[in-house]
Design a protein around this motif. Structure first.
Motif, PDB file in Angstrom:
ATOM      1  N   ARG A 133     -59.855   5.609  89.720  1.00  0.00           N
ATOM      2  CA  ARG A 133     -58.705   6.376  90.199  1.00  0.00           C
ATOM      3  C   ARG A 133     -58.177   7.249  89.068  1.00  0.00           C
ATOM      4  NH1 ARG A 133     -54.650   2.457  92.878  1.00  0.00           N
ATOM      5  NH2 ARG A 133     -54.051   4.261  94.074  1.00  0.00           N
ATOM      6  N   TRP A 134     -57.241   8.146  89.391  1.00  0.00           N
ATOM      7  CA  TRP A 134     -56.698   9.083  88.427  1.00  0.00           C
ATOM      8  C   TRP A 134     -55.217   8.807  88.200  1.00  0.00           C
ATOM      9  CZ3 TRP A 134     -60.061  12.033  85.849  1.00  0.00           C
ATOM     10  CH2 TRP A 134     -61.333  12.175  86.405  1.00  0.00           C
ATOM     11  N   ALA A 135     -54.848   8.604  86.936  1.00  0.00           N
ATOM     12  CA  ALA A 135     -53.450   8.355  86.564  1.00  0.00           C
ATOM     13  C   ALA A 135     -52.845   9.655  86.056  1.00  0.00           C
ATOM     14  CB  ALA A 135     -53.367   7.286  85.486  1.00  0.00           C
ATOM     15  N   ALA A 136     -51.651   9.946  86.534  1.00  0.00           N
ATOM     16  CA  ALA A 136     -50.917  11.129  86.066  1.00  0.00           C
ATOM     17  C   ALA A 136     -49.676  10.646  85.330  1.00  0.00           C
ATOM     18  CB  ALA A 136     -50.528  12.012  87.247  1.00  0.00           C
ATOM     19  N   TYR A 137     -49.386  11.266  84.194  1.00  0.00           N
ATOM     20  CA  TYR A 137     -48.216  10.886  83.402  1.00  0.00           C
ATOM     21  C   TYR A 137     -47.730  12.089  82.611  1.00  0.00           C
ATOM     22  CZ  TYR A 137     -51.972  10.524  80.019  1.00  0.00           C
ATOM     23  OH  TYR A 137     -53.069  10.796  79.244  1.00  0.00           O
ATOM     24  N   THR A 164     -45.005  12.847  79.092  1.00  0.00           N
ATOM     25  CA  THR A 164     -44.088  12.338  78.078  1.00  0.00           C
ATOM     26  C   THR A 164     -43.048  13.411  77.784  1.00  0.00           C
ATOM     27  OG1 THR A 164     -45.844  10.988  77.119  1.00  0.00           O
ATOM     28  CG2 THR A 164     -43.896  11.377  75.754  1.00  0.00           C
ATOM     29  N   PHE A 165     -41.775  13.006  77.883  1.00  0.00           N
ATOM     30  CA  PHE A 165     -40.683  13.952  77.676  1.00  0.00           C
ATOM     31  C   PHE A 165     -39.526  13.239  77.008  1.00  0.00           C
ATOM     32  CE2 PHE A 165     -36.921  16.272  79.348  1.00  0.00           C
ATOM     33  CZ  PHE A 165     -37.168  17.480  78.720  1.00  0.00           C
ATOM     34  N   LYS A 166     -39.028  13.798  75.910  1.00  0.00           N
ATOM     35  CA  LYS A 166     -37.929  13.221  75.123  1.00  0.00           C
ATOM     36  C   LYS A 166     -38.225  11.777  74.723  1.00  0.00           C
ATOM     37  CE  LYS A 166     -34.068  16.046  76.724  1.00  0.00           C
ATOM     38  NZ  LYS A 166     -32.715  16.037  77.257  1.00  0.00           N
ATOM     39  N   GLY A 167     -39.473  11.531  74.341  1.00  0.00           N
ATOM     40  CA  GLY A 167     -39.863  10.211  73.858  1.00  0.00           C
ATOM     41  C   GLY A 167     -40.111   9.173  74.932  1.00  0.00           C
ATOM     42  N   THR A 168     -40.010   9.553  76.198  1.00  0.00           N
ATOM     43  CA  THR A 168     -40.233   8.608  77.292  1.00  0.00           C
ATOM     44  C   THR A 168     -41.456   9.028  78.084  1.00  0.00           C
ATOM     45  OG1 THR A 168     -37.866   8.203  77.466  1.00  0.00           O
ATOM     46  CG2 THR A 168     -39.213   7.552  79.343  1.00  0.00           C
ATOM     47  N   ARG A 169     -42.346   8.089  78.308  1.00  0.00           N
ATOM     48  CA  ARG A 169     -43.538   8.370  79.107  1.00  0.00           C
ATOM     49  C   ARG A 169     -43.214   8.083  80.568  1.00  0.00           C
ATOM     50  NH1 ARG A 169     -49.729   7.407  77.907  1.00  0.00           N
ATOM     51  NH2 ARG A 169     -50.515   7.214  80.005  1.00  0.00           N
ATOM     52  N   HIS A 170     -43.373   9.094  81.406  1.00  0.00           N
ATOM     53  CA  HIS A 170     -43.105   8.984  82.835  1.00  0.00           C
ATOM     54  C   HIS A 170     -44.427   8.826  83.574  1.00  0.00           C
ATOM     55  CE1 HIS A 170     -38.908  10.318  82.312  1.00  0.00           C
ATOM     56  NE2 HIS A 170     -39.410  11.108  81.379  1.00  0.00           N
ATOM     57  N   SER A 171     -44.587   7.701  84.254  1.00  0.00           N
ATOM     58  CA  SER A 171     -45.783   7.495  85.073  1.00  0.00           C
ATOM     59  C   SER A 171     -45.564   8.201  86.403  1.00  0.00           C
ATOM     60  CB  SER A 171     -46.014   5.997  85.289  1.00  0.00           C
ATOM     61  OG  SER A 171     -47.123   5.812  86.136  1.00  0.00           O
ATOM     62  N   ARG A 206     -48.823  16.227  88.208  1.00  0.00           N
ATOM     63  CA  ARG A 206     -48.531  16.550  86.808  1.00  0.00           C
ATOM     64  C   ARG A 206     -47.867  17.926  86.715  1.00  0.00           C
ATOM     65  NH1 ARG A 206     -48.279  15.502  81.074  1.00  0.00           N
ATOM     66  NH2 ARG A 206     -48.234  17.600  80.267  1.00  0.00           N
ATOM     67  N   LYS A 207     -48.389  18.922  87.428  1.00  0.00           N
ATOM     68  CA  LYS A 207     -47.819  20.275  87.407  1.00  0.00           C
ATOM     69  C   LYS A 207     -46.393  20.272  87.962  1.00  0.00           C
ATOM     70  CE  LYS A 207     -51.434  22.315  85.741  1.00  0.00           C
ATOM     71  NZ  LYS A 207     -51.451  22.572  84.328  1.00  0.00           N
ATOM     72  N   ASN A 208     -46.146  19.492  89.031  1.00  0.00           N
ATOM     73  CA  ASN A 208     -44.788  19.383  89.585  1.00  0.00           C
ATOM     74  C   ASN A 208     -43.828  18.801  88.546  1.00  0.00           C
ATOM     75  OD1 ASN A 208     -45.589  20.408  92.059  1.00  0.00           O
ATOM     76  ND2 ASN A 208     -45.866  18.390  93.006  1.00  0.00           N
ATOM     77  N   ALA A 209     -44.299  17.780  87.820  1.00  0.00           N
ATOM     78  CA  ALA A 209     -43.458  17.154  86.799  1.00  0.00           C
ATOM     79  C   ALA A 209     -43.179  18.132  85.659  1.00  0.00           C
ATOM     80  CB  ALA A 209     -44.127  15.886  86.270  1.00  0.00           C
ATOM     81  N   GLU A 210     -44.179  18.937  85.285  1.00  0.00           N
ATOM     82  CA  GLU A 210     -43.961  19.944  84.242  1.00  0.00           C
ATOM     83  C   GLU A 210     -42.890  20.939  84.681  1.00  0.00           C
ATOM     84  OE1 GLU A 210     -47.619  21.844  83.128  1.00  0.00           O
ATOM     85  OE2 GLU A 210     -48.520  19.957  82.461  1.00  0.00           O
TER      86      GLU A 210
END
Length: 194
Positions: free
Chosen positions: A145-149, A151-158, A172-176
């Motif tokens: 499977r594929w994991a998307a994550y 990292t922003f302000k020192g926190t990794r968002h799954s 990933r693009k939506n999160a960016e």
């Protein structure tokens, strides 16, 4: 054995306890802490100091901008005072390897452009060389499977696990857009204004 020295340990006397069939001896470490060690551990050199001996030697030492004041009970963290006066707990490994050099004020003192505290050039950084998926923030799990994550302000968002790589890339693009775009747009508007 009373009075004999083994490394940093001086034997004070024997106890009524046994360990592995051997007498357990009360010993004093050169740093002042008392511990109990079996004869076998002493003779064979398995124990030559108290568990915190090396940590106690760190007290008062300077590592970059940090001075060690004390250490946690398990020895994994040290309490330090930064050159700016702030006091904080730091991971022992990070301190000794030089990963943590200050309370954070050194990072703020660099000349990287920031928008509301966010280093904007880090938001546009290139894909790491060890990336095997071909997309930043996407990795394949052992089950395929594929994991998307992100990292922003020192926190990794799954962002989730996906059967389809394209869906993982979309997330990933939506999160960016959600996390990065406001800062990048504000940076651009600041450049335009100046």
């Amino acid at each position: 054995m009373t009075g004999q020295q083994f490394g940093e340990l001086t034997v004070l006397g024997k106890t009524m306890h046994r360990k592995e069939g051997c007498i357990v001896w009360q010993c004093r470490c050169s740093c002042g802490e008392e511990i109990y060690v079996s004869r076998r551990q002493l003779i064979r050199g398995y124990v030559t100091a108290c568990p915190h001996h090396k940590l106690k030697q760190l007290i008062g030492q300077r590592f970059n901008e940090l001075i060690v004041l004390k250490f946690s009970e398990n020895g994994e963290e040290v309490f330090c005072r930064c050159s700016c006066g702030k006091q904080l707990w730091v991971g022992k490994g990070n301190l000794l390897r030089g990963h943590t050099k200050s309370c954070g004020h050194l990072a703020l003192a660099d000349n990287l452009p920031r928008v509301d505290g966010v280093v904007t050039c880090a938001l546009r950084r290139k894909m790491p060389k060890n990336n095997t998926s071909g997309v930043t923030g996407i990795s394949q799990t052992r089950d395929g499977r594929w994991a998307a994550y992100l990292t922003f302000k020192g926190t990794r968002h799954s962002l989730g696990l996906f059967d389809d790589k394209e869906e993982a890339v979309r997330q990933r693009k939506n999160a960016e857009r959600k996390y990065f775009e406001p800062y990048l747009q504000k940076e651009q508007s600041q450049k335009d204004a100046s």
